[in-house]
Design a protein around this motif. Sequence first.
Motif, PDB file in Angstrom:
ATOM      1  N   ALA A  88       0.850  -1.213   0.000  1.00  0.00           N
ATOM      2  CA  ALA A  88       0.000   0.000   0.000  1.00  0.00           C
ATOM      3  C   ALA A  88       0.876   1.251   0.000  1.00  0.00           C
ATOM      4  CB  ALA A  88      -0.935  -0.014   1.204  1.00  0.00           C
ATOM      5  N   GLY A  89       1.950   1.212   0.781  1.00  0.00           N
ATOM      6  CA  GLY A  89       2.860   2.360   0.838  1.00  0.00           C
ATOM      7  C   GLY A  89       3.543   2.604  -0.491  1.00  0.00           C
ATOM      8  N   SER A  90       3.987   1.532  -1.121  1.00  0.00           N
ATOM      9  CA  SER A  90       4.642   1.672  -2.434  1.00  0.00           C
ATOM     10  C   SER A  90       3.666   2.216  -3.477  1.00  0.00           C
ATOM     11  CB  SER A  90       5.170   0.315  -2.915  1.00  0.00           C
ATOM     12  OG  SER A  90       6.163  -0.157  -2.051  1.00  0.00           O
ATOM     13  N   TYR A  91       2.427   1.702  -3.422  1.00  0.00           N
ATOM     14  CA  TYR A  91       1.435   2.158  -4.414  1.00  0.00           C
ATOM     15  C   TYR A  91       1.137   3.638  -4.225  1.00  0.00           C
ATOM     16  CZ  TYR A  91      -1.835   0.721  -8.100  1.00  0.00           C
ATOM     17  OH  TYR A  91      -2.480   0.540  -9.327  1.00  0.00           O
ATOM     18  N   THR A  92       1.114   4.042  -2.982  1.00  0.00           N
ATOM     19  CA  THR A  92       0.891   5.471  -2.689  1.00  0.00           C
ATOM     20  C   THR A  92       2.005   6.313  -3.317  1.00  0.00           C
ATOM     21  OG1 THR A  92      -0.214   4.917  -0.605  1.00  0.00           O
ATOM     22  CG2 THR A  92       0.631   7.168  -0.835  1.00  0.00           C
TER      23      THR A  92
ATOM     24  N   GLN B 114      -4.923   8.952   4.257  1.00  0.00           N
ATOM     25  CA  GLN B 114      -4.156   8.053   3.372  1.00  0.00           C
ATOM     26  C   GLN B 114      -4.973   7.746   2.124  1.00  0.00           C
ATOM     27  OE1 GLN B 114      -3.541   5.297   6.892  1.00  0.00           O
ATOM     28  NE2 GLN B 114      -1.704   4.807   5.717  1.00  0.00           N
ATOM     29  N   TRP B 115      -4.288   7.479   1.022  1.00  0.00           N
ATOM     30  CA  TRP B 115      -4.961   7.246  -0.260  1.00  0.00           C
ATOM     31  C   TRP B 115      -5.134   5.746  -0.525  1.00  0.00           C
ATOM     32  CZ3 TRP B 115      -0.905  10.688  -3.235  1.00  0.00           C
ATOM     33  CH2 TRP B 115      -1.000  12.001  -2.755  1.00  0.00           C
ATOM     34  N   VAL B 116      -4.163   4.972  -0.037  1.00  0.00           N
ATOM     35  CA  VAL B 116      -4.196   3.518  -0.255  1.00  0.00           C
ATOM     36  C   VAL B 116      -3.786   2.840   1.053  1.00  0.00           C
ATOM     37  CG1 VAL B 116      -3.320   1.598  -1.659  1.00  0.00           C
ATOM     38  CG2 VAL B 116      -3.389   3.894  -2.633  1.00  0.00           C
ATOM     39  N   VAL B 117      -4.561   1.846   1.477  1.00  0.00           N
ATOM     40  CA  VAL B 117      -4.227   1.155   2.736  1.00  0.00           C
ATOM     41  C   VAL B 117      -4.321  -0.355   2.552  1.00  0.00           C
ATOM     42  CG1 VAL B 117      -4.968   3.053   4.252  1.00  0.00           C
ATOM     43  CG2 VAL B 117      -6.619   1.279   3.548  1.00  0.00           C
ATOM     44  N   ALA B 118      -3.705  -1.061   3.468  1.00  0.00           N
ATOM     45  CA  ALA B 118      -3.867  -2.520   3.529  1.00  0.00           C
ATOM     46  C   ALA B 118      -5.156  -2.811   4.281  1.00  0.00           C
ATOM     47  CB  ALA B 118      -2.688  -3.149   4.255  1.00  0.00           C
ATOM     48  N   ALA B 119      -5.806  -3.899   3.932  1.00  0.00           N
ATOM     49  CA  ALA B 119      -7.075  -4.258   4.588  1.00  0.00           C
ATOM     50  C   ALA B 119      -7.095  -5.756   4.849  1.00  0.00           C
ATOM     51  CB  ALA B 119      -8.255  -3.879   3.689  1.00  0.00           C
ATOM     52  N   PRO B 120      -7.626  -6.155   5.990  1.00  0.00           N
ATOM     53  CA  PRO B 120      -7.731  -7.593   6.266  1.00  0.00           C
ATOM     54  C   PRO B 120      -8.771  -8.220   5.327  1.00  0.00           C
ATOM     55  CG  PRO B 120      -8.830  -6.330   7.991  1.00  0.00           C
ATOM     56  CD  PRO B 120      -8.167  -5.327   7.086  1.00  0.00           C
ATOM     57  N   PRO B 121      -8.792  -9.547   5.220  1.00  0.00           N
ATOM     58  CA  PRO B 121      -9.779 -10.203   4.359  1.00  0.00           C
ATOM     59  C   PRO B 121     -11.201  -9.785   4.753  1.00  0.00           C
ATOM     60  CG  PRO B 121      -8.209 -11.793   5.219  1.00  0.00           C
ATOM     61  CD  PRO B 121      -7.955 -10.501   5.937  1.00  0.00           C
TER      62      PRO B 121
ATOM     63  N   ARG C 208      -5.883  -7.556   1.585  1.00  0.00           N
ATOM     64  CA  ARG C 208      -6.156  -6.718   0.425  1.00  0.00           C
ATOM     65  C   ARG C 208      -5.347  -5.423   0.505  1.00  0.00           C
ATOM     66  NH1 ARG C 208     -11.079  -7.998  -2.096  1.00  0.00           N
ATOM     67  NH2 ARG C 208     -11.810 -10.065  -1.470  1.00  0.00           N
ATOM     68  N   ILE C 209      -5.294  -4.728  -0.639  1.00  0.00           N
ATOM     69  CA  ILE C 209      -4.811  -3.356  -0.711  1.00  0.00           C
ATOM     70  C   ILE C 209      -5.941  -2.578  -1.384  1.00  0.00           C
ATOM     71  CG2 ILE C 209      -3.150  -1.779  -1.779  1.00  0.00           C
ATOM     72  CD1 ILE C 209      -2.173  -5.403  -1.260  1.00  0.00           C
ATOM     73  N   THR C 210      -6.304  -1.421  -0.823  1.00  0.00           N
ATOM     74  CA  THR C 210      -7.494  -0.737  -1.353  1.00  0.00           C
ATOM     75  C   THR C 210      -7.334   0.782  -1.375  1.00  0.00           C
ATOM     76  OG1 THR C 210      -9.912  -0.505  -1.129  1.00  0.00           O
ATOM     77  CG2 THR C 210      -8.636  -0.600   0.917  1.00  0.00           C
ATOM     78  N   PHE C 211      -7.965   1.402  -2.386  1.00  0.00           N
ATOM     79  CA  PHE C 211      -8.141   2.848  -2.353  1.00  0.00           C
ATOM     80  C   PHE C 211      -9.032   3.169  -1.145  1.00  0.00           C
ATOM     81  CE2 PHE C 211      -7.660   4.191  -7.149  1.00  0.00           C
ATOM     82  CZ  PHE C 211      -6.390   3.635  -7.160  1.00  0.00           C
TER      83      PHE C 211
END
Length: 252
Positions: free
Chosen positions: A120-124, A168-175, A184-187
């Motif tokens: 998520a950090g890299s995608y941001t 934050q623009w993009v974060v990690a998310a649990p299933p 997951r990784i999500t907007f």
Amino acid sequence: MNQATNPNVVLYPDAESMAIHAARHIARNIEEAIRKRGKAMVALAGGTTPEKTYQQLAINDFGIDWSHVYLFLSDERFVPAEDPRSNFNLIQRVLLNSVAIPLDHVFPVPTDERTAAEAAGSYTKTLRKEFEATSKPPRFDLILLGMGNDGHTASLFPGASSLAVEDQWVVAAPPGSLPPPVERITFTYPLLNAAREIVFLVSGEQKAPVLKTVLEGNALPETLPAAGVHPTDGVLTWIVDNAAAERTYSPS
Ligand code: 6PG
């Protein structure tokens, strides 16, 4: 029907006709973005519903100048790109292998990072670079989204802490509760709602109860996250088929 913030709801008889028109709609958005700004910044949806639309984009020449299109994903499963559960895997097979988009215009979520949070950090960082963004969320020309039977969208799931993220623009998310049960990784909403246009693609009778509740405008994002999608300064379009809309428009 009281439509929440007056979204455009475009209804088609079945999934096939919905896909053809959705592809045309996407092509028009892209063409306008290129005409006005020289390029089209587009985030594609995951899941299975968009596959028919991506197939239409792959086989029909809608006059899209793919050399000026930049493609991202609004969410991803934290699995390797070759994993059949990967959203990018489907998009690559169905669409990217068939259109002349430059390889350096395609931005999959880096699921080869050590953790979903690092991905998520890299995608941001990628978004910040490609949009030359600073503090404000990047403004996509078009973001495609699906909606789960539980009202989730992207990988924003009911009751998730990601629903409350504002910085934050993009974060990690649990299933989520629906398959596949992988991280997951999500907007986030700030990034989604900065878009010029957001298009939901919703098909099938199993989506009908949730679609009715969301379109009526009284759903809470906490319980039905798709209800939290409202472009701040943009257009919200729902492209749906009769089966998904049967509860919405049925006399009751
Ligand atoms: C994902 C998707 C997700 C999807 C909905 C609807 O990674 O699963 O991005 O948000 O859009 O779950 O999925 P279907 O189109 O398969 O019903």
